[in-house]
Structure formats: structure tokens, C-alpha cells
Design an enzyme around this catalytic site. Structure first.
Site, PDB file in Angstrom:
ATOM      1  N   GLU A 151       0.839  -1.198   0.000  1.00 13.21           N
ATOM      2  CA  GLU A 151       0.000   0.000   0.000  1.00 13.21           C
ATOM      3  C   GLU A 151       0.871   1.244   0.000  1.00 13.21           C
ATOM      4  O   GLU A 151       2.063   1.172   0.325  1.00 13.21           O
ATOM      5  CB  GLU A 151      -0.926  -0.002   1.214  1.00 13.21           C
ATOM      6  CG  GLU A 151      -1.907  -1.154   1.209  1.00 13.21           C
ATOM      7  CD  GLU A 151      -2.959  -1.073   2.317  1.00 13.21           C
ATOM      8  OE1 GLU A 151      -3.825  -1.942   2.350  1.00 13.21           O
ATOM      9  OE2 GLU A 151      -2.894  -0.110   3.136  1.00 13.21           O
ATOM     10  N   TRP A 159       2.398  -0.579  -6.211  1.00  9.39           N
ATOM     11  CA  TRP A 159       3.499  -1.481  -6.592  1.00  9.39           C
ATOM     12  C   TRP A 159       2.956  -2.862  -6.961  1.00  9.39           C
ATOM     13  O   TRP A 159       3.587  -3.880  -6.685  1.00  9.39           O
ATOM     14  CB  TRP A 159       4.548  -1.604  -5.483  1.00  9.39           C
ATOM     15  CG  TRP A 159       5.124  -0.300  -5.055  1.00  9.39           C
ATOM     16  CD1 TRP A 159       4.919   0.325  -3.858  1.00  9.39           C
ATOM     17  CD2 TRP A 159       5.970   0.564  -5.820  1.00  9.39           C
ATOM     18  NE1 TRP A 159       5.582   1.532  -3.830  1.00  9.39           N
ATOM     19  CE2 TRP A 159       6.242   1.703  -5.023  1.00  9.39           C
ATOM     20  CE3 TRP A 159       6.520   0.484  -7.106  1.00  9.39           C
ATOM     21  CZ2 TRP A 159       7.044   2.747  -5.472  1.00  9.39           C
ATOM     22  CZ3 TRP A 159       7.317   1.526  -7.551  1.00  9.39           C
ATOM     23  CH2 TRP A 159       7.573   2.638  -6.736  1.00  9.39           C
ATOM     24  N   ARG A 187      38.713  -9.083 -25.295  1.00  5.90           N
ATOM     25  CA  ARG A 187      39.269  -7.736 -25.172  1.00  5.90           C
ATOM     26  C   ARG A 187      40.783  -7.782 -24.921  1.00  5.90           C
ATOM     27  O   ARG A 187      41.250  -8.492 -24.032  1.00  5.90           O
ATOM     28  CB  ARG A 187      38.576  -7.026 -24.005  1.00  5.90           C
ATOM     29  CG  ARG A 187      39.131  -5.669 -23.640  1.00  5.90           C
ATOM     30  CD  ARG A 187      38.780  -4.623 -24.664  1.00  5.90           C
ATOM     31  NE  ARG A 187      39.010  -3.286 -24.133  1.00  5.90           N
ATOM     32  CZ  ARG A 187      39.137  -2.208 -24.891  1.00  5.90           C
ATOM     33  NH1 ARG A 187      39.022  -2.314 -26.203  1.00  5.90           N
ATOM     34  NH2 ARG A 187      39.345  -1.025 -24.354  1.00  5.90           N
ATOM     35  N   HIS A 230      33.435  -4.796 -18.474  1.00  4.99           N
ATOM     36  CA  HIS A 230      33.097  -4.334 -19.822  1.00  4.99           C
ATOM     37  C   HIS A 230      33.602  -2.909 -20.080  1.00  4.99           C
ATOM     38  O   HIS A 230      33.547  -2.439 -21.219  1.00  4.99           O
ATOM     39  CB  HIS A 230      31.581  -4.380 -20.046  1.00  4.99           C
ATOM     40  CG  HIS A 230      31.075  -5.717 -20.457  1.00  4.99           C
ATOM     41  ND1 HIS A 230      31.016  -6.796 -19.611  1.00  4.99           N
ATOM     42  CD2 HIS A 230      30.592  -6.162 -21.661  1.00  4.99           C
ATOM     43  CE1 HIS A 230      30.512  -7.837 -20.249  1.00  4.99           C
ATOM     44  NE2 HIS A 230      30.261  -7.486 -21.498  1.00  4.99           N
ATOM     45  N   GLU A 283       9.103  -8.521  -2.450  1.00  7.40           N
ATOM     46  CA  GLU A 283       8.858  -9.713  -1.628  1.00  7.40           C
ATOM     47  C   GLU A 283       9.730  -9.738  -0.379  1.00  7.40           C
ATOM     48  O   GLU A 283      10.183 -10.777   0.082  1.00  7.40           O
ATOM     49  CB  GLU A 283       9.032 -10.996  -2.450  1.00  7.40           C
ATOM     50  CG  GLU A 283       7.920 -11.184  -3.458  1.00  7.40           C
ATOM     51  CD  GLU A 283       7.940 -12.545  -4.121  1.00  7.40           C
ATOM     52  OE1 GLU A 283       8.185 -13.542  -3.416  1.00  7.40           O
ATOM     53  OE2 GLU A 283       7.689 -12.608  -5.335  1.00  7.40           O
ATOM     54  N   THR A 301      12.398  -6.674   1.546  1.00  7.53           N
ATOM     55  CA  THR A 301      13.703  -6.073   1.300  1.00  7.53           C
ATOM     56  C   THR A 301      14.811  -6.882   1.968  1.00  7.53           C
ATOM     57  O   THR A 301      14.563  -7.713   2.855  1.00  7.53           O
ATOM     58  CB  THR A 301      13.758  -4.644   1.853  1.00  7.53           C
ATOM     59  OG1 THR A 301      13.617  -4.712   3.294  1.00  7.53           O
ATOM     60  CG2 THR A 301      12.655  -3.767   1.279  1.00  7.53           C
ATOM     61  N   SER A 302      16.043  -6.605   1.570  1.00  6.34           N
ATOM     62  CA  SER A 302      17.178  -7.281   2.206  1.00  6.34           C
ATOM     63  C   SER A 302      17.210  -7.004   3.707  1.00  6.34           C
ATOM     64  O   SER A 302      17.565  -7.880   4.504  1.00  6.34           O
ATOM     65  CB  SER A 302      18.492  -6.822   1.558  1.00  6.34           C
ATOM     66  OG  SER A 302      18.578  -7.290   0.228  1.00  6.34           O
TER      67      SER A 302
END
Length: 397
Positions: free
Chosen positions: A135, A164, A274, A345, A370, A372-373
Site C-alpha cells: 500500500e 506497486w 578484449r 566491460h 517480496e 527487502t534485504s
């Protein structure tokens, strides 16, 4: 090509190995051509749901009695599917995951009539599912939600809002968590299945995010839902939410693992191609150290994910601690792995549209949704303290 040796681990049986091989070939054909397509995420999400249904992979989201593959949800299969899809497309993973998350509460707590009404269509990919719990004023604190459902005769009348919400505007049904009765906190919550065409339900906002997904806000204004749409009993809402997340938290880690495996593949290809200061980038010890850390993070995450999945399937009804550990470590580790892939990269890593740039955007949300950490750490700590409490009490006597 990603490492597939983990399929020989004792967590899996031959059916899982066959699933992985079959899905690998299917995803190369149905998903890989669309992995960079972000032009119309609604249409592509719908396409992925339909294709997953036609391919038989949504059968892993529902029980056998309603068209599914197994008698009950097999979390190892769910994790394998999310890992494999995530390696190619975050949106394909999302399409699969939401069919599971948006129907699991019905699978676990629905009546026979509710299951017959919704699950076969979810399995076929003809009905898109959604899970509505967050919510505007409450995300992590589920017990603080404010959306109200008043019981009036043979209906519940819902007023409030959810945000969300994945598949907002696409879903055919939402599993909506509401406050019923006067009980405080978690004790006052219930869950209702609300069809998308119910009068009084509207999508008021679509939320643009860095990795495009169908996401939005729902409003409920005098939204009348038959009382027969209640899942379980009044007051069961928190239990339903936690049981559902117990199944799917480990699978979030699996999606992150898929992202991380792809990032490592891209990094290895880059450093082997590379040339810097007269030699391949792969020849530098600092490069090799980065690749080693990435590989260790990936294997450690895989071990935690598939331990949690095996435990849920074979050893325990609740896996709150194991699932939280898997979700926490795998998502944080995938962030590190992908960040290193971007670094290896060089400037090419931040060019819009490259694979590692897309992964960099995709992974960030998995450390939030689902649980947070930070919430996962609290869950794990509470489980550790609860396990030690009996011994502490005994020592104090």
C-alpha cells in the site's frame, strides 16, 4: 554457456534435470529473441504468459488436480524455471513468477470451487494473476495495511488502495489483502480474490521503473465482492501471505541467480575477447580474481536457493529461515556479480541496450520486492533467536 554441473547435486531428481534441459531449448526459441525488447511490456508480458501456458510450464504453478504437473507445488521446479528464464529475460521470469505468486494463495487456502474457477485458466495461460498486498503507506510492514473490507450480508465491501502491484491493468484477478473486523495488527487481516472487472476496482496509475514491467496502483471504492471469494477464514490473511511468500521467496533468489549466471557468461566472453596493454584482459590476475569472486558468489547462492527449495519440498512445511537466507544472499550476490560484469566491460558496460546494462537495471528491484534485504535480515535473526530461546530459558532455570 553457463555451468550446469549443479544439476547433479542431490537436491534434484531426474524429473528436474529433464525439466531444465527441455526449458533450455524452449527458452532459446521463445524467449531469447525478445530479451532486449522493452517497447511494449504489456503485450510482451501477455505473450510470455500465453507461450508459457502453451509450452506446459505454467503447469508447475498449480496442483495436478487442476491441470498441474505435481500434486503440490514443487519449489525446486519453480526455482529451476525462474533461473532459466531469468538468464534470458527478466520480463519472461516476471510473467512466470506472477502466475505462481498470484495463484499460490488460492492453491494453498482456496476452496474447491475457487480452485476450479481460477487455477485451470492460470495453468493454461489464459488468465493472468496478481498479488496485491503493498500500500502507499505500507510495504514491508504488512500488518499495518489500511485497506478495509466490511462484511455486509453475503458480500465484502472494499475501500482503500494498493500500489506497486505487478500486472496491474493486465490481471484477470487479484489476491487482495485487506483488514476485516477490529482485531489489531496482523490478526485483523484477510484475503479476497477480486476479479479485475468488479465494479469499484480501478487502475489509477501505471508506475514506470528502470527495468520496465507492468506495475501500477489499484483503487477500491465501494468495491463489492461476494463473501465466497474469501480465502480461508476471516483473520487468516497474514498466515496466507506468509505461507505464500515462504514458497516464492526462494524463487526470487533463483531469478537473481539466473541474472548472475548470465552476467558471468558475458564477462568471461568479454575478457577473452578484449585486448589491453598487449594481452587479453583475461590474462591479468586482477581480472581472474574478479571472476573467481563472481563464481563463488554464484555457487554459494545456488546452494542456499536449492537447499531452501529441497527443504520445502522434502523436509519441512515452513522454511522461513531458509527462504529468507536464499533470497537475501542470492539477490545481494547477484548485484555484486553484475556490477563486476559491468566493470569488466568498461565503457561498453554502461551503453544502453547491452546485456550487462540491462541486467544492471533488472537486478536492483529484486533486493526490494517480496521483502527487502533489511527485512530478510530481521526474519533470519528472529528465527535464530527463536531457535535459541528454549535453551536460554533452560539455562536460566
Amino acid at each position: 554457456m553457463p555451468d550446469r554441473s549443479f544439476l547433479a547435486w542431490p537436491f534434484f531428481d531426474d524429473s528436474h534435470r529433464a525439466l531444465a534441459a527441455r526449458l533450455e531449448a524452449w527458452a532459446d526459441k521463445e524467449v531469447a529473441p525478445h530479451e532486449h525488447d522493452e517497447r511494449d511490456v504489456d503485450a510482451l508480458s501477455q505473450r510470455f504468459v500465453a507461450a508459457l501456458g502453451q509450452g506446459g510450464y505454467l503447469a508447475y504453478c498449480v496442483p495436478k488436480a487442476f491441470g498441474g504437473r505435481f500434486d503440490k507445488l514443487d519449489v525446486r521446479s519453480l526455482c529451476l524455471i525462474r533461473e532459466t528464464l531469468g538468464r534470458r529475460s527478466g520480463l519472461a521470469d516476471f510473467a512466470f513468477a506472477m502466475q505462481g505468486l498470484g495463484s499460490a494463495s488460492i492453491t494453498l487456502f482456496g476452496t474447491e470451487a475457487q480452485k476450479r474457477r481460477y487455477l485451470p485458466k492460470v495453468c493454461a495461460g489464459t488468465q493472468i494473476a496478481a498479488f496485491a498486498i503493498s500500500e502507499p503507506e505500507g510495504g514491508s510492514d504488512v500488518a499495518a495495511l489500511r485497506t478495509i473490507a466490511r462484511h455486509e450480508g453475503d458480500t465484502y465491501v472494499i475501500d482503500g488502495s494498493k500500489t506497486w502491484i505487478s500486472n496491474a491493468g493486465l490481471a484477470h484477478h487479484y489476491v487482495v489483502f485487506v483488514r476485516t473486523g477490529g482485531a489489531p495488527g496482523a490478526k485483523g487481516l484477510s484475503a479476497l480474490v477480486v476479479d479485475a472487472d468488479t465494479p469499484g476496482l480501478s487502475v489509477t496509475e501505471r508506475i514506470p521503473v528502470i527495468a520496465p514491467h507492468p506495475l501500477g496502483t489499484l483503487a477500491f471504492r465501494d468495491c463489492r465482492v461476494p463473501a465466497a471469494q474469501l480465502l480461508g477464514k476471516p483473520g487468516d490473511g497474514f498466515k496466507i501471505a506468509m505461507a505464500t511468500l515462504d514458497v516464492f521467496r526462494a524463487t526470487v533468489g533463483a531469478a537473481a541467480l539466473g541474472f548472475a549466471r548470465r552476467a558471468l557468461d558475458e564477462a568471461v566472453a568479454r575478457v577473452n575477447a578484449r585486448e589491453v596493454f598487449g594481452q587479453k584482459l583475461a590474462a591479468f590476475q586482477m581480472t581472474q580474481a574478479k571472476l573467481a569472486d563472481m563464481a563463488v558468489d554464484i555457487d554459494a547462492a545456488a546452494l542456499l536457493i536449492y537447499r531452501a527449495a529441497w527443504t520445502k519440498d522434502c523436509a519441512a512445511e515452513r522454511v522461513t529461515r531458509e527462504a529468507a537466507m536464499a533470497k537475501l544472499y542470492a539477490t545481494e550476490a547477484a548485484q555484486r556479480v553484475i556490477d563486476e560484469a559491468v566493470q569488466l566491460h568498461g565503457g561498453q558496460g554502461v551503453v544502453a541496450g547491452t546485456t550487462v546494462e540491462r541486467l544492471y537495471r533488472e537486478i536492483r528491484a529484486l533486493r526490494i520486492y517480496e521483502g527487502t534485504s533489511e527485512i530478510q535480515r530481521l526474519v533470519i535473526a528472529s528465527q535464530v533467536l527463536a531457535a535459541e530461546a528454549p535453551a536460554a530459558r533452560k539455562a536460566a532455570e
